[in-house]
Motif scaffolding. Sequence first.
Motif, PDB file in Angstrom:
ATOM      1  N   ASP A 280       0.652  -1.388  -0.324  1.00 46.97           N
ATOM      2  CA  ASP A 280       0.030   0.258  -0.103  1.00 46.97           C
ATOM      3  C   ASP A 280       1.055   1.205   0.025  1.00 46.97           C
ATOM      4  OD1 ASP A 280       1.570   0.529   2.146  1.00 46.97           O
ATOM      5  OD2 ASP A 280      -1.498  -0.354   2.848  1.00 46.97           O
ATOM      6  N   ASP A 281       1.874   1.204   0.141  1.00 52.05           N
ATOM      7  CA  ASP A 281       3.184   1.788   0.347  1.00 52.05           C
ATOM      8  C   ASP A 281       3.935   2.641  -0.839  1.00 52.05           C
ATOM      9  OD1 ASP A 281       4.519   0.348   1.173  1.00 52.05           O
ATOM     10  OD2 ASP A 281       5.539   1.494   2.991  1.00 52.05           O
ATOM     11  N   ALA A 282       3.722   1.882  -1.450  1.00 52.89           N
ATOM     12  CA  ALA A 282       5.219   1.974  -3.209  1.00 52.89           C
ATOM     13  C   ALA A 282       5.085   2.968  -3.733  1.00 52.89           C
ATOM     14  CB  ALA A 282       4.468   0.649  -3.419  1.00 52.89           C
ATOM     15  N   ASP A 283       5.877   3.009  -4.000  1.00 51.55           N
ATOM     16  CA  ASP A 283       5.780   3.535  -5.030  1.00 51.55           C
ATOM     17  C   ASP A 283       5.436   3.570  -5.994  1.00 51.55           C
ATOM     18  OD1 ASP A 283       6.719   5.404  -7.717  1.00 51.55           O
ATOM     19  OD2 ASP A 283       8.894   5.615  -6.891  1.00 51.55           O
ATOM     20  N   ILE A 284       4.141   3.949  -6.475  1.00 48.49           N
ATOM     21  CA  ILE A 284       3.341   3.329  -7.971  1.00 48.49           C
ATOM     22  C   ILE A 284       4.063   3.897  -9.252  1.00 48.49           C
ATOM     23  CG2 ILE A 284       1.191   3.752  -9.656  1.00 48.49           C
ATOM     24  CD1 ILE A 284      -0.494   4.181  -7.066  1.00 48.49           C
ATOM     25  N   ASP A 285       4.414   4.496  -9.718  1.00 51.31           N
ATOM     26  CA  ASP A 285       5.920   4.545 -11.220  1.00 51.31           C
ATOM     27  C   ASP A 285       6.614   3.535 -10.959  1.00 51.31           C
ATOM     28  OD1 ASP A 285       3.509   6.677 -12.075  1.00 51.31           O
ATOM     29  OD2 ASP A 285       5.221   7.773 -11.374  1.00 51.31           O
ATOM     30  N   GLY A 286       7.716   3.576  -9.338  1.00 56.65           N
ATOM     31  CA  GLY A 286       8.281   2.483  -9.651  1.00 56.65           C
ATOM     32  C   GLY A 286       8.142   1.208  -9.620  1.00 56.65           C
ATOM     33  N   ALA A 287       6.912   0.750  -9.365  1.00 54.96           N
ATOM     34  CA  ALA A 287       6.348  -0.264  -9.385  1.00 54.96           C
ATOM     35  C   ALA A 287       6.137  -1.295 -10.945  1.00 54.96           C
ATOM     36  CB  ALA A 287       5.606  -0.665  -8.306  1.00 54.96           C
ATOM     37  N   VAL A 288       5.682   0.015 -11.756  1.00 55.51           N
ATOM     38  CA  VAL A 288       4.852   0.070 -12.734  1.00 55.51           C
ATOM     39  C   VAL A 288       6.438  -0.488 -13.278  1.00 55.51           C
ATOM     40  CG1 VAL A 288       3.984   1.636 -14.800  1.00 55.51           C
ATOM     41  CG2 VAL A 288       2.773   0.856 -13.028  1.00 55.51           C
ATOM     42  N   ASN A 289       7.237   0.865 -13.589  1.00 52.12           N
ATOM     43  CA  ASN A 289       8.681  -0.280 -14.156  1.00 52.12           C
ATOM     44  C   ASN A 289       9.020  -1.375 -13.452  1.00 52.12           C
ATOM     45  OD1 ASN A 289       8.655   2.605 -15.240  1.00 52.12           O
ATOM     46  ND2 ASN A 289      10.021   3.415 -13.438  1.00 52.12           N
ATOM     47  N   GLY A 290       8.664  -1.986 -12.662  1.00 57.86           N
ATOM     48  CA  GLY A 290       9.688  -3.088 -12.590  1.00 57.86           C
ATOM     49  C   GLY A 290       8.576  -4.074 -13.131  1.00 57.86           C
ATOM     50  N   ALA A 291       7.070  -4.069 -12.761  1.00 59.97           N
ATOM     51  CA  ALA A 291       6.516  -4.984 -13.399  1.00 59.97           C
ATOM     52  C   ALA A 291       6.482  -5.274 -15.068  1.00 59.97           C
ATOM     53  CB  ALA A 291       5.154  -4.553 -13.374  1.00 59.97           C
ATOM     54  N   LEU A 292       6.348  -3.822 -15.734  1.00 60.41           N
ATOM     55  CA  LEU A 292       7.414  -3.787 -17.064  1.00 60.41           C
ATOM     56  C   LEU A 292       7.983  -4.710 -17.572  1.00 60.41           C
ATOM     57  CD1 LEU A 292       6.444  -0.196 -18.360  1.00 60.41           C
ATOM     58  CD2 LEU A 292       5.374  -2.217 -18.816  1.00 60.41           C
ATOM     59  N   MET A 293       9.597  -4.580 -17.221  1.00 60.41           N
ATOM     60  CA  MET A 293      10.533  -5.077 -16.529  1.00 60.41           C
ATOM     61  C   MET A 293      10.875  -6.593 -16.608  1.00 60.41           C
ATOM     62  SD  MET A 293      13.989  -4.923 -17.785  1.00 60.41           S
ATOM     63  CE  MET A 293      15.778  -6.317 -17.479  1.00 60.41           C
ATOM     64  N   ALA A 294       9.860  -7.172 -15.032  1.00 59.14           N
ATOM     65  CA  ALA A 294       9.511  -8.134 -15.265  1.00 59.14           C
ATOM     66  C   ALA A 294       8.799  -9.390 -15.871  1.00 59.14           C
ATOM     67  CB  ALA A 294       8.847  -8.547 -13.541  1.00 59.14           C
ATOM     68  N   LYS A 295       8.111  -8.017 -16.452  1.00 63.00           N
ATOM     69  CA  LYS A 295       6.421  -9.112 -17.932  1.00 63.00           C
ATOM     70  C   LYS A 295       6.986  -8.594 -18.922  1.00 63.00           C
ATOM     71  CE  LYS A 295       4.472 -11.977 -18.527  1.00 63.00           C
ATOM     72  NZ  LYS A 295       3.583 -13.547 -18.215  1.00 63.00           N
ATOM     73  N   PHE A 296       7.237  -8.618 -18.941  1.00 63.17           N
ATOM     74  CA  PHE A 296       7.308  -8.107 -21.336  1.00 63.17           C
ATOM     75  C   PHE A 296       9.124  -8.213 -21.425  1.00 63.17           C
ATOM     76  CE2 PHE A 296       3.812  -6.169 -19.538  1.00 63.17           C
ATOM     77  CZ  PHE A 296       3.020  -6.921 -20.239  1.00 63.17           C
ATOM     78  N   LEU A 297      10.068  -8.482 -20.094  1.00 66.07           N
ATOM     79  CA  LEU A 297      11.495  -8.896 -21.209  1.00 66.07           C
ATOM     80  C   LEU A 297      11.589  -9.923 -21.914  1.00 66.07           C
ATOM     81  CD1 LEU A 297      14.420  -8.199 -21.454  1.00 66.07           C
ATOM     82  CD2 LEU A 297      14.850  -9.184 -19.363  1.00 66.07           C
ATOM     83  N   HIS A 298      11.653 -10.142 -23.114  1.00 66.28           N
ATOM     84  CA  HIS A 298      11.064 -11.463 -24.439  1.00 66.28           C
ATOM     85  C   HIS A 298      10.111 -11.991 -24.341  1.00 66.28           C
ATOM     86  CE1 HIS A 298      13.082 -14.315 -26.226  1.00 66.28           C
ATOM     87  NE2 HIS A 298      13.807 -15.262 -25.381  1.00 66.28           N
ATOM     88  N   GLN A 299       8.694 -11.008 -23.921  1.00 65.32           N
ATOM     89  CA  GLN A 299       8.178 -11.862 -24.228  1.00 65.32           C
ATOM     90  C   GLN A 299       7.524 -12.530 -23.164  1.00 65.32           C
ATOM     91  OE1 GLN A 299      10.549 -10.827 -27.109  1.00 65.32           O
ATOM     92  NE2 GLN A 299      10.164 -12.615 -27.495  1.00 65.32           N
ATOM     93  N   ASP A 337      14.836  -5.215 -35.165  1.00 69.32           N
ATOM     94  CA  ASP A 337      13.580  -3.556 -35.486  1.00 69.32           C
ATOM     95  C   ASP A 337      14.070  -3.101 -33.953  1.00 69.32           C
ATOM     96  OD1 ASP A 337      13.136  -1.073 -34.629  1.00 69.32           O
ATOM     97  OD2 ASP A 337      11.259  -1.209 -35.826  1.00 69.32           O
ATOM     98  N   ASP A 338      15.525  -2.388 -34.284  1.00 72.35           N
ATOM     99  CA  ASP A 338      15.908  -1.788 -32.384  1.00 72.35           C
ATOM    100  C   ASP A 338      15.272  -1.046 -31.744  1.00 72.35           C
ATOM    101  OD1 ASP A 338      18.453  -2.648 -33.387  1.00 72.35           O
ATOM    102  OD2 ASP A 338      19.301  -0.718 -33.276  1.00 72.35           O
ATOM    103  N   ASP A 339      13.632  -0.933 -32.211  1.00 78.79           N
ATOM    104  CA  ASP A 339      12.902  -0.452 -31.273  1.00 78.79           C
ATOM    105  C   ASP A 339      12.019  -1.475 -30.761  1.00 78.79           C
ATOM    106  OD1 ASP A 339      13.486   2.260 -31.624  1.00 78.79           O
ATOM    107  OD2 ASP A 339      12.600   2.800 -33.097  1.00 78.79           O
ATOM    108  N   VAL A 340      11.627  -2.383 -31.033  1.00 79.63           N
ATOM    109  CA  VAL A 340      10.531  -3.823 -30.918  1.00 79.63           C
ATOM    110  C   VAL A 340      11.153  -4.228 -29.228  1.00 79.63           C
ATOM    111  CG1 VAL A 340       9.887  -5.198 -31.566  1.00 79.63           C
ATOM    112  CG2 VAL A 340       9.967  -4.253 -32.933  1.00 79.63           C
ATOM    113  N   VAL A 341      10.271  -3.808 -28.726  1.00 88.00           N
ATOM    114  CA  VAL A 341       9.700  -4.912 -26.590  1.00 88.00           C
ATOM    115  C   VAL A 341       9.749  -5.974 -27.137  1.00 88.00           C
ATOM    116  CG1 VAL A 341       9.673  -4.511 -24.664  1.00 88.00           C
ATOM    117  CG2 VAL A 341       9.987  -2.474 -26.138  1.00 88.00           C
ATOM    118  N   ILE A 342       8.952  -6.474 -27.573  1.00 88.38           N
ATOM    119  CA  ILE A 342       8.096  -7.708 -27.357  1.00 88.38           C
ATOM    120  C   ILE A 342       7.979  -7.948 -29.206  1.00 88.38           C
ATOM    121  CG2 ILE A 342       5.708  -8.586 -27.412  1.00 88.38           C
ATOM    122  CD1 ILE A 342       4.656  -6.941 -25.597  1.00 88.38           C
ATOM    123  N   GLY A 343       8.731  -9.541 -29.195  1.00 87.61           N
ATOM    124  CA  GLY A 343       9.308 -10.445 -30.409  1.00 87.61           C
ATOM    125  C   GLY A 343       8.427 -11.665 -29.758  1.00 87.61           C
TER     126      GLY A 343
END
Length: 501
Positions: A280-299, A337-343
């Motif tokens: 409940d006391d998390a930095d929401i933007d930081g948590a969003v960034n962490g979740a993006l990396m944790a979920k979508f790296l290498h699809q 494409d260098d800009d692609v995150v999800i292949g």
Amino acid sequence: MTATATSSETRDIAGSLIASLKAGTFIGGVWRDGSSARRLAVTTAFDGTPLRTFAGASTSDVDEAYRAAETAQKEWALVAPAERAAVISRAADILERRRGEITALLRVESGSSALKANIEVSSAIGITRESATFPNRAHGTLHPSAFPGKENRVYREARGVIGVISPWNFPLHLSIRSVSPALALGNAVVLKPASDTPVSGGLIVAEIFEEAGLPEGLLSVVPGAGSEIGDHFVQHPVPSMISFTGSTPIGQRVGSLAAQGRMKKVALELGGNAPLVVLDDADIDGAVNGALMAKFLHQGQICMAANRIIVDESIYDEFVDRFAARVGELAVGDTDDDDVVIGPIINDDQAEAVASLIQTARDQGAREVVGGTRAGRLFGPHVFADVTEEMDIAQHEIFGPAVGIIKAHGEQDALRIANNTEFGLSSAVFTRDVERGVRFARGVKAGMTHVNDSTVNDEPNIMFGGEKNSGIGRFNGDQAIDDFTTLHWVGVRSAMGPIPF
């Protein structure tokens, strides 16, 4: 949004590397064709375009590789530590020098984004440089004895021959993670890479160590169908250890087979269902960034990928909105494409499994807040809110760009949900109170938990491994030294004294 490939340069570089390979197996220091009747295809992950085919390895090839390893290892174990370290260091230098072509290979053969491919090569370099320190860190010990005139010595010795089976998702790193430390510590290795990535997971590794001056026979690579050589590879009497990274069902079979006949040590790094918890006391933007990396790296095709995002009810709606907005911006397309995150997903069967799980989430009542489209093996990212613990998307490893968000009613409920799984590999918790995060982390039944960071983490000097159905044993650092060596007690007397009978 979807990105379109801007250049064929990456595919050309990878194609040239694949075309330059001398043969499809490397056995006892010799490049040659395998003797199986089955052909092994090297293809693009994006659409399955064939790039080259090889005759796969047969059981007789496995026999030859293990015999060569057994012979070569005896001499290698006697080589001075500094000499072994020098070979491993040269391999790390070659990886660095060839970074460009190897990242291109990973982007084409395994569907890695430019970011992920560079992370993977850096990881392989890191573990190889760390492994070069192992020959001088493999210490024995001296112990006192209860008997006068006796000395107890415990020697740390190479295990012998190590069989390594590596997966397709991080093929280079997850092969190197076992190959480099095993060789550094005086062992020989026979490597079976995944059939989807025989080059980046195997044949390129053989090239690197051959160029580094590794003596013949110490590393063989036998790409081949698991249905043809898999059981034989594990049950063979020569190896004293099997190091396996892959799915839990296959890992359980490997463990069972390794216990039959001549019992072998096993190191098993298996599946995951990683929770990423937002308190409940998390930095929401930081948590969003962490979740993006944790979920979508290498699809999301990573055993450590966040499979469940667990968010406190007080910030649930805000987190869902911010996360969904960021996910919708991720570029999807060909990893040329260098800009692609999800292949692409690695193959058609895996793509169908991901599609099925996404449809089941809809059918079971999850709220789809981001719903990307599918084009062949490409999936736009999918985010489901209001997921419940019994839904398939919360129970099963997804291995694709989809994730469910679960609402928690307080910290203890979040911990209960996090532990409600048969797996226990990686996990994460987000909170502004670091010590609160540490207390929470220690309550998670997992091998690894990260505070205010992604679930996807791997450092060469820190242990790596899981609990429950996520595996047995630990990789990296001091734990790798323990795993790839064995202890030998030598009790020493200057002369045998009287006995009590």
